[in-house]
Design an enzyme around this catalytic site. Structure first.
Site: not given
Ligand code: AMP
Length: 219
Positions: A13, A88, A127, A160, A171
């Site tokens: 993504k 989400r 990653r 990360r 996750r």
């Molecule tokens: P990502 O890089 O999109 O995988 O986001 C990393 C982390 O940020 C996720 O595992 C969540 O803890 C938080 N996060 C990012 N976007 C959202 C969202 N739309 N709603 C809730 N938590 C989010």
């Protein structure tokens, strides 16, 4: 044009969102990046988000929705949106629909990048990214020239916390549930487009561009 990219973690993504936003002249918004930046800056928002992120959990809706709506209300968001990692949850999707309706706009399409789950685990645990410029590497498919050092800027590479094996399983479990709910939500709106997420990144970009072209032609 306002687009949402949907897909489980590791589906590509983030990478695709950056490429597509650049090609289509859209503003790329990643709520994950916004939370990570806030955490790195040590803001109150960042500290709050960090707890949930390191536990592989979603940041609560009120925090996330507030941050996103503030971002899309800024003038530079008028060019169009490429949303990556938001929404989400159904309340997030509903809040987004309402906010866009108030601006006289809407989501045009939701592109759902689908990858078999066994592939995702391998992709996620390899990653690494640059702590300075954000460049992304993969120990299997795109290793840096020197271990632990960014090819682009010489910054230190780090993994990360939520890409470490123990967190990855949690996750994926959390993400699978909400991704399917959102796919159903946007499916009912007739906006969902499934994209085959296997193969080379360039092929996936091509499939996404073809889907966008179809939306533009019919929209
Ligand atoms: P990502 O890089 O999109 O995988 O986001 C990393 C982390 O940020 C996720 O595992 C969540 O803890 C938080 N996060 C990012 N976007 C959202 C969202 N739309 N709603 C809730 N938590 C989010």
């Amino acid at each position: 044009m306002r687009l949402i990219l949907l897909g489980l973690p590791g589906a590509g993504k983030g990478t695709q969102a950056k490429v597509l936003a650049a090609k289509q002249g859209l503003l790329h918004i990643s709520t994950g990046d916004m939370f990570r930046e806030a955490a790195a800056e040590g803001t109150a928002l960042g500290k709050q988000a960090q707890e949930f992120m390191s536990a592989g959990k979603l940041v609560p809706d009120e925090v996330t929705i507030g941050m996103l709506l503030e971002r899309i209300a800024k003038p530079d968001a008028r060019v169009g949106l490429m949303l990556d990692g938001f929404p989400r949850t159904i309340p997030q999707a509903e809040a987004l629909d309402r906010a866009l309706a108030e601006q006289g706009s809407k989501i045009d399409a939701v592109l759902y990048i689908k990858v078999p789950e066994a592939d995702l685990v391998g992709r996620l645990t390899g990653r690494w990214s640059c702590s300075q410029c954000g460049a992304i590497y993969h120990m299997l498919t795109k290793p840096p020239k020197a271990a632990g050092v960014c090819d682009e800027c010489g910054g230190a590479l780090s993994q990360r916390a939520d890409d470490q094996p123990a967190t990855v399983k949690a996750r994926l479990d959390t993400n699978r549930a909400w991704t399917e709910q959102l796919a159903e939500f946007y499916g009912k709106q007739g906006k969902l487009h499934d994209i085959d997420g296997t193969g080379e990144p360039e092929e996936i970009t091509e499939r996404l561009l073809q889907a966008i072209a179809r939306v533009t032609a019919t929209g």
